[in-house]
Design a protein around this motif. Structure first.
Motif, short mmCIF file in Angstrom:
data_model
loop_
_atom_site.label_atom_id
_atom_site.label_comp_id
_atom_site.label_asym_id
_atom_site.label_seq_id
_atom_site.Cartn_x
_atom_site.Cartn_y
_atom_site.Cartn_z
N ARG A 126 0.83 -1.21 0.00
CA ARG A 126 0.00 0.00 0.00
C ARG A 126 0.87 1.26 0.00
O ARG A 126 0.59 2.22 -0.72
CB ARG A 126 -0.92 0.00 1.22
CG ARG A 126 -2.16 -0.86 1.09
CD ARG A 126 -3.16 -0.59 2.20
NE ARG A 126 -2.66 -1.03 3.49
CZ ARG A 126 -2.85 -2.25 3.98
NH1 ARG A 126 -3.50 -3.15 3.28
NH2 ARG A 126 -2.39 -2.58 5.18
N LEU A 129 2.40 1.79 -3.44
CA LEU A 129 1.40 2.24 -4.41
C LEU A 129 1.05 3.71 -4.21
O LEU A 129 0.90 4.47 -5.17
CB LEU A 129 0.14 1.38 -4.31
CG LEU A 129 0.26 -0.04 -4.89
CD1 LEU A 129 -0.96 -0.87 -4.52
CD2 LEU A 129 0.44 0.01 -6.40
N ARG A 130 0.94 4.12 -2.96
CA ARG A 130 0.67 5.55 -2.69
C ARG A 130 1.83 6.42 -3.13
O ARG A 130 1.65 7.46 -3.79
CB ARG A 130 0.39 5.76 -1.20
CG ARG A 130 -1.00 5.35 -0.75
CD ARG A 130 -1.31 5.91 0.63
NE ARG A 130 -0.44 5.34 1.64
CZ ARG A 130 -0.75 4.28 2.38
NH1 ARG A 130 -1.90 3.67 2.22
NH2 ARG A 130 0.10 3.83 3.30
N GLN A 133 2.06 6.70 -6.99
CA GLN A 133 1.03 7.56 -7.57
C GLN A 133 1.28 9.03 -7.23
O GLN A 133 1.02 9.91 -8.06
CB GLN A 133 -0.35 7.13 -7.07
CG GLN A 133 -0.79 5.78 -7.62
CD GLN A 133 -2.13 5.36 -7.07
OE1 GLN A 133 -3.17 5.65 -7.65
NE2 GLN A 133 -2.10 4.68 -5.92
N TRP A 142 -3.46 0.48 -15.07
CA TRP A 142 -3.88 -0.46 -14.02
C TRP A 142 -4.58 -1.68 -14.62
O TRP A 142 -5.38 -1.54 -15.54
CB TRP A 142 -4.87 0.20 -13.06
CG TRP A 142 -4.28 1.16 -12.09
CD1 TRP A 142 -4.03 2.48 -12.29
CD2 TRP A 142 -3.87 0.89 -10.74
NE1 TRP A 142 -3.50 3.05 -11.16
CE2 TRP A 142 -3.38 2.10 -10.20
CE3 TRP A 142 -3.88 -0.25 -9.94
CZ2 TRP A 142 -2.92 2.20 -8.89
CZ3 TRP A 142 -3.41 -0.15 -8.64
CH2 TRP A 142 -2.94 1.05 -8.13
N CYS A 144 -7.12 -4.23 -12.88
CA CYS A 144 -7.88 -4.42 -11.65
C CYS A 144 -8.64 -5.74 -11.71
O CYS A 144 -9.61 -5.87 -12.47
CB CYS A 144 -8.86 -3.26 -11.43
SG CYS A 144 -8.08 -1.73 -10.90
N HIS A 148 -9.33 -8.05 -3.56
CA HIS A 148 -8.23 -7.11 -3.39
C HIS A 148 -7.15 -7.75 -2.53
O HIS A 148 -7.42 -8.64 -1.73
CB HIS A 148 -8.70 -5.80 -2.77
CG HIS A 148 -9.10 -5.91 -1.33
ND1 HIS A 148 -10.39 -6.21 -0.93
CD2 HIS A 148 -8.39 -5.76 -0.19
CE1 HIS A 148 -10.45 -6.24 0.38
NE2 HIS A 148 -9.25 -5.98 0.87
N MET A 151 -5.38 -2.95 -1.40
CA MET A 151 -6.22 -1.75 -1.39
C MET A 151 -7.66 -2.14 -1.71
O MET A 151 -7.97 -2.46 -2.87
CB MET A 151 -5.72 -0.72 -2.41
CG MET A 151 -4.29 -0.25 -2.15
SD MET A 151 -3.75 0.99 -3.35
CE MET A 151 -4.04 2.48 -2.43
N SER A 155 -10.62 2.69 -1.85
CA SER A 155 -9.69 3.24 -0.85
C SER A 155 -8.49 3.94 -1.47
O SER A 155 -7.66 4.47 -0.74
CB SER A 155 -9.20 2.11 0.07
OG SER A 155 -8.40 1.18 -0.66
N ASN A 156 -8.40 3.94 -2.80
CA ASN A 156 -7.23 4.52 -3.46
C ASN A 156 -7.41 6.03 -3.66
O ASN A 156 -7.64 6.51 -4.77
CB ASN A 156 -6.97 3.83 -4.79
CG ASN A 156 -5.67 4.27 -5.44
OD1 ASN A 156 -4.82 4.89 -4.79
ND2 ASN A 156 -5.51 3.98 -6.71
N SER A 157 -7.33 6.78 -2.57
CA SER A 157 -7.51 8.24 -2.65
C SER A 157 -6.39 8.90 -3.45
O SER A 157 -6.57 10.00 -3.99
CB SER A 157 -7.57 8.84 -1.25
OG SER A 157 -6.38 8.56 -0.53
N GLU A 159 -5.37 8.17 -6.28
CA GLU A 159 -5.78 8.31 -7.69
C GLU A 159 -6.47 9.65 -7.92
O GLU A 159 -6.19 10.34 -8.89
CB GLU A 159 -6.72 7.18 -8.09
CG GLU A 159 -7.30 7.38 -9.50
CD GLU A 159 -8.25 6.28 -9.92
OE1 GLU A 159 -8.90 6.44 -10.98
OE2 GLU A 159 -8.35 5.25 -9.21
#
Length: 339
Positions: A126, A129-130, A133, A142, A144, A148, A151, A155-157, A159
């Motif tokens: 996580r 990934l944050r 980005q 991505w 998908c 999961h 994430m 929950s992927n704020s 993005e």
């Protein structure tokens, strides 16, 4: 200090700010308000004049009054200097970026550990990934899959932060993804924020690629939500492997069905298998005539439709196929078995 970047000391900035509020002033008149002695004020004024931020008034040899100084307009005195500094900074930044890429390229050739980094655990994944980005400047790609690993859906704020600053997101969802609770609502939110979304029947792996320079994907299957097994993930930097992952994404993107969000918040295209299914008979006949080179007016006459209806149906099929030209539509229609 606000003008240090323009090359001014604290005393020079103080005196210059005072001068801007006056038509002209002498060292004696400025010393008190500036908190300086007269001698210090004279030295500061001389320094400002040397930097082009102030000019002394002309006086005759017989004039014994203290020399007065007037401020040079800020746009004339400061902006060109700041622009030169900005240009120099941008050139230095570009040079550092080139040096960094050279450094990384050299290290990758000499040390395989610089090419692939192994990430163990959902929390570490996580965080990566944050961070990736947050540092992306141009585009995120991505894959998908359903369920999961690190994430949960929605929950992927990071993005939305990236979309807000102009990063392009192209996201491929496999059909089973939309069976997850809340998945459709989260896709709607992403598309409305600017995400470009498509669907396919199945994806081979989970994948995220940033600026075509770095990718994250699982090394081994397993570790989904609810599992006691921690995920093991690979982070790959510029290499032939990364190029292959980008090519894999583009190949799936090409055949995917675009997702469209209506004003009411419904999503069409989630049944990705329909992208290669059967079109209505009229559209199949229309496509056959279009591929054969028949003009819109003649197609309309043969099918008993208006010319506008023919064009509207062609545009609808182009959107369904993700085509931007009629030639692309014909090619996609042949690949998908629409004719």
């Amino acid at each position: 200090m606000m003008l240090e970047a323009a090359g001014l000391t604290t005393g020079e900035e103080t005196v210059y700010r005072l001068l801007v509020t006056m038509s002209a002033a002498s060292a004696d008149e400025l010393a008190g308000p500036a908190g300086l002695s007269q001698g210090e004020a004279e030295r500061v004024l001389t320094a400002l004049a040397a930097k082009g931020l102030a000019s002394g008034t002309d006086r005759s040899p017989q004039d014994r009054a203290p020399r007065s100084f007037a401020a040079t307009p800020p746009d004339v005195a400061l902006l060109p200097h700041l622009q030169r500094q900005s240009d120099s900074l941008e050139q230095a930044r570009a040079a550092v970026t080139d040096l960094l890429e050279t450094y990384r390229s050299t290290r990758r050739r000499r040390d395989p550990d610089q090419l692939i980094e192994v990430i163990t655990g959902a929390e570490a994944l996580r965080q990566h990934l944050r961070q990736i980005q947050d540092s992306t400047r141009h585009e995120m790609l991505w894959f998908c899959k359903a369920g999961h690993v690190a994430m949960p859906s929605g929950s992927n704020s990071a993005e939305f932060d990236a979309l807000a600053r102009g990063v392009r997101y192209r996201v491929l969802y496999e059909q089973a993804f939309f069976d997850d609770s809340g998945a459709v609502d989260n896709v709607v939110e992403g598309v409305r924020a600017g995400e470009m979304a498509r669907a396919v029947p199945h994806l081979p792996l989970r994948l995220a690629v940033a600026d075509r320079a770095i990718a994250i994907f699982p090394l081994v299957p397993g570790g989904p939500s609810g599992s006691s097994e921690e995920p093991t993930t690979a982070l790959v930097r510029g290499s032939s492997l990364l190029d292959a992952l980008v090519a894999l994404f583009e190949r799936y993107w090409e055949d995917a069905v675009p997702l469209h969000v209506s004003e009411s918040g419904t999503v069409s295209g989630t049944d990705a298998s329909a992208g290669g299914g059967v079109l209505p008979p009229t559209d199949r006949q229309l496509l056959s005539l279009l591929v054969a080179g028949v003009a819109d007016k003649a197609i309309a006459s043969q099918l008993g439709l208006s010319r506008r209806t023919v064009q509207r149906r062609i545009q609808s099929m182009m959107a369904l196929a993700g085509a931007t030209t009629r030639m692309q539509l014909a090619w996609q229609a042949a690949r998908r078995g629409w004719m």
